[in-house]
Scaffold this motif. Structure first.
Motif, PDB file in Angstrom:
ATOM      1  N   ARG A  18       0.830  -1.210   0.000  1.00  0.00           N
ATOM      2  CA  ARG A  18       0.000   0.000   0.000  1.00  0.00           C
ATOM      3  C   ARG A  18       0.859   1.251   0.000  1.00  0.00           C
ATOM      4  O   ARG A  18       0.645   2.184  -0.775  1.00  0.00           O
ATOM      5  CB  ARG A  18      -0.940  -0.008   1.218  1.00  0.00           C
ATOM      6  CG  ARG A  18      -1.799   1.235   1.327  1.00  0.00           C
ATOM      7  CD  ARG A  18      -2.766   1.159   2.480  1.00  0.00           C
ATOM      8  NE  ARG A  18      -2.130   1.020   3.785  1.00  0.00           N
ATOM      9  CZ  ARG A  18      -1.566   2.031   4.464  1.00  0.00           C
ATOM     10  NH1 ARG A  18      -1.532   3.246   3.949  1.00  0.00           N
ATOM     11  NH2 ARG A  18      -1.036   1.826   5.653  1.00  0.00           N
ATOM     12  N   ARG A  23      -0.740   4.938  -1.416  1.00  0.00           N
ATOM     13  CA  ARG A  23      -2.180   4.921  -1.206  1.00  0.00           C
ATOM     14  C   ARG A  23      -2.486   4.976   0.279  1.00  0.00           C
ATOM     15  O   ARG A  23      -1.717   4.497   1.101  1.00  0.00           O
ATOM     16  CB  ARG A  23      -2.788   3.674  -1.837  1.00  0.00           C
ATOM     17  CG  ARG A  23      -2.610   3.736  -3.365  1.00  0.00           C
ATOM     18  CD  ARG A  23      -3.218   2.603  -4.084  1.00  0.00           C
ATOM     19  NE  ARG A  23      -4.659   2.489  -3.869  1.00  0.00           N
ATOM     20  CZ  ARG A  23      -5.325   1.381  -4.202  1.00  0.00           C
ATOM     21  NH1 ARG A  23      -4.696   0.359  -4.756  1.00  0.00           N
ATOM     22  NH2 ARG A  23      -6.621   1.311  -3.983  1.00  0.00           N
ATOM     23  N   THR A  24      -3.616   5.568   0.587  1.00  0.00           N
ATOM     24  CA  THR A  24      -4.019   5.668   1.985  1.00  0.00           C
ATOM     25  C   THR A  24      -4.755   4.405   2.404  1.00  0.00           C
ATOM     26  O   THR A  24      -5.281   3.657   1.569  1.00  0.00           O
ATOM     27  CB  THR A  24      -4.952   6.874   2.205  1.00  0.00           C
ATOM     28  OG1 THR A  24      -6.170   6.648   1.478  1.00  0.00           O
ATOM     29  CG2 THR A  24      -4.292   8.176   1.770  1.00  0.00           C
ATOM     30  N   LEU A  25      -4.785   4.195   3.698  1.00  0.00           N
ATOM     31  CA  LEU A  25      -5.532   3.084   4.262  1.00  0.00           C
ATOM     32  C   LEU A  25      -7.005   3.203   3.860  1.00  0.00           C
ATOM     33  O   LEU A  25      -7.642   2.213   3.475  1.00  0.00           O
ATOM     34  CB  LEU A  25      -5.368   3.095   5.781  1.00  0.00           C
ATOM     35  CG  LEU A  25      -5.827   1.889   6.555  1.00  0.00           C
ATOM     36  CD1 LEU A  25      -5.056   0.647   6.147  1.00  0.00           C
ATOM     37  CD2 LEU A  25      -5.658   2.130   8.041  1.00  0.00           C
ATOM     38  N   LYS A  26      -7.527   4.414   3.916  1.00  0.00           N
ATOM     39  CA  LYS A  26      -8.925   4.657   3.561  1.00  0.00           C
ATOM     40  C   LYS A  26      -9.201   4.269   2.118  1.00  0.00           C
ATOM     41  O   LYS A  26     -10.199   3.602   1.825  1.00  0.00           O
ATOM     42  CB  LYS A  26      -9.266   6.128   3.790  1.00  0.00           C
ATOM     43  CG  LYS A  26     -10.703   6.468   3.478  1.00  0.00           C
ATOM     44  CD  LYS A  26     -10.997   7.933   3.720  1.00  0.00           C
ATOM     45  CE  LYS A  26     -12.451   8.207   3.365  1.00  0.00           C
ATOM     46  NZ  LYS A  26     -12.768   9.617   3.403  1.00  0.00           N
ATOM     47  N   ASP A  27      -8.320   4.648   1.213  1.00  0.00           N
ATOM     48  CA  ASP A  27      -8.499   4.346  -0.210  1.00  0.00           C
ATOM     49  C   ASP A  27      -8.526   2.837  -0.451  1.00  0.00           C
ATOM     50  O   ASP A  27      -9.418   2.325  -1.131  1.00  0.00           O
ATOM     51  CB  ASP A  27      -7.368   5.002  -1.015  1.00  0.00           C
ATOM     52  CG  ASP A  27      -7.397   4.615  -2.480  1.00  0.00           C
ATOM     53  OD1 ASP A  27      -8.490   4.589  -3.079  1.00  0.00           O
ATOM     54  OD2 ASP A  27      -6.317   4.316  -3.020  1.00  0.00           O
ATOM     55  N   ALA A  29      -9.054   0.415   1.751  1.00  0.00           N
ATOM     56  CA  ALA A  29     -10.188  -0.186   2.445  1.00  0.00           C
ATOM     57  C   ALA A  29     -11.479  -0.002   1.648  1.00  0.00           C
ATOM     58  O   ALA A  29     -12.272  -0.938   1.510  1.00  0.00           O
ATOM     59  CB  ALA A  29     -10.329   0.415   3.841  1.00  0.00           C
ATOM     60  N   GLU A  30     -11.687   1.195   1.111  1.00  0.00           N
ATOM     61  CA  GLU A  30     -12.886   1.452   0.313  1.00  0.00           C
ATOM     62  C   GLU A  30     -12.896   0.611  -0.954  1.00  0.00           C
ATOM     63  O   GLU A  30     -13.922   0.036  -1.318  1.00  0.00           O
ATOM     64  CB  GLU A  30     -12.992   2.935  -0.034  1.00  0.00           C
ATOM     65  CG  GLU A  30     -13.408   3.794   1.136  1.00  0.00           C
ATOM     66  CD  GLU A  30     -13.414   5.280   0.816  1.00  0.00           C
ATOM     67  OE1 GLU A  30     -13.006   5.683  -0.297  1.00  0.00           O
ATOM     68  OE2 GLU A  30     -13.829   6.049   1.704  1.00  0.00           O
ATOM     69  N   ARG A  33     -13.636  -2.850  -0.053  1.00  0.00           N
ATOM     70  CA  ARG A  33     -14.910  -2.974   0.665  1.00  0.00           C
ATOM     71  C   ARG A  33     -14.707  -3.645   2.032  1.00  0.00           C
ATOM     72  O   ARG A  33     -15.423  -4.545   2.426  1.00  0.00           O
ATOM     73  CB  ARG A  33     -15.933  -3.710  -0.188  1.00  0.00           C
ATOM     74  CG  ARG A  33     -16.213  -2.985  -1.506  1.00  0.00           C
ATOM     75  CD  ARG A  33     -17.244  -3.661  -2.284  1.00  0.00           C
ATOM     76  NE  ARG A  33     -18.484  -3.629  -1.492  1.00  0.00           N
ATOM     77  CZ  ARG A  33     -19.681  -3.545  -2.000  1.00  0.00           C
ATOM     78  NH1 ARG A  33     -19.841  -3.467  -3.288  1.00  0.00           N
ATOM     79  NH2 ARG A  33     -20.739  -3.540  -1.225  1.00  0.00           N
ATOM     80  N   SER A  35     -13.745  -2.469   6.171  1.00  0.00           N
ATOM     81  CA  SER A  35     -13.726  -1.276   7.013  1.00  0.00           C
ATOM     82  C   SER A  35     -12.278  -0.848   7.250  1.00  0.00           C
ATOM     83  O   SER A  35     -11.381  -1.683   7.351  1.00  0.00           O
ATOM     84  CB  SER A  35     -14.430  -1.526   8.351  1.00  0.00           C
ATOM     85  OG  SER A  35     -13.606  -2.255   9.228  1.00  0.00           O
ATOM     86  N   MET A  36     -12.087   0.453   7.303  1.00  0.00           N
ATOM     87  CA  MET A  36     -10.741   0.988   7.497  1.00  0.00           C
ATOM     88  C   MET A  36     -10.126   0.519   8.823  1.00  0.00           C
ATOM     89  O   MET A  36      -8.964   0.099   8.837  1.00  0.00           O
ATOM     90  CB  MET A  36     -10.748   2.512   7.406  1.00  0.00           C
ATOM     91  CG  MET A  36      -9.355   3.106   7.343  1.00  0.00           C
ATOM     92  SD  MET A  36      -9.343   4.873   6.999  1.00  0.00           S
ATOM     93  CE  MET A  36     -10.026   5.526   8.503  1.00  0.00           C
ATOM     94  N   SER A  40      -6.707  -1.784   9.032  1.00  0.00           N
ATOM     95  CA  SER A  40      -5.592  -1.314   9.858  1.00  0.00           C
ATOM     96  C   SER A  40      -5.135  -2.409  10.816  1.00  0.00           C
ATOM     97  O   SER A  40      -3.938  -2.645  10.988  1.00  0.00           O
ATOM     98  CB  SER A  40      -6.008  -0.065  10.635  1.00  0.00           C
ATOM     99  OG  SER A  40      -4.994   0.314  11.541  1.00  0.00           O
TER     100      SER A  40
END
Length: 126
Positions: A18, A23-27, A29-30, A33, A35-36, A40
């Protein structure tokens, strides 16, 4: 150094991939699909993810599950090399007994094998 846990190794590989992609954890995770907070925890080795979750995270990073497993295997091999403090390896007595009877099953017999008085283990010189 103790043997690494599978969840730690896989989490490290996911995080490294990642970050290499900036890339961010949020990106991720989304895209996966997931959850962030759960992703993590997987990256930090706090959760033992299912194969479905690992496959989704891998796909979100442009890998397939097999690719993720190959990277995790390479990391395990690397860590095993670091953890080797001496040139000796311990195997259970039952395995050593099997090797003594069937050296062709796993390769040539190693010289310098001797039984340890503790716990019926055999020490093999590398």
């Amino acid at each position: 150094m103790k043997e690494p846990l599978w969840r730690d190794v896989v989490g490290d590989v996911l995080r490294r991939e990642r970050l290499a992609q900036d890339r961010t954890l949020k990106d991720v995770a989304e895209t996966a699909r997931i959850s962030m907070p759960y992703l993590s925890e997987v990256e930090r080795g706090l959760k033992e993810a299912s194969s479905e979750v690992l496959a989704a995270a891998a796909r979100a990073l442009g890998l397939d599950l097999a690719g993720l497993l190959v990277l995790a295997h390479e990391e395990l091999v690397r860590l095993a090399g670091i953890a080797r403090v001496s040139a000796q390896r311990t195997v259970p007595a039952s395995t050593a007994s099997f090797l003594a009877r069937r050296p062709d099953a796993v390769g040539p017999r190693r010289s310098g094998a001797r039984t340890s008085p503790l716990h019926g283990e055999m020490r093999l010189a590398a």
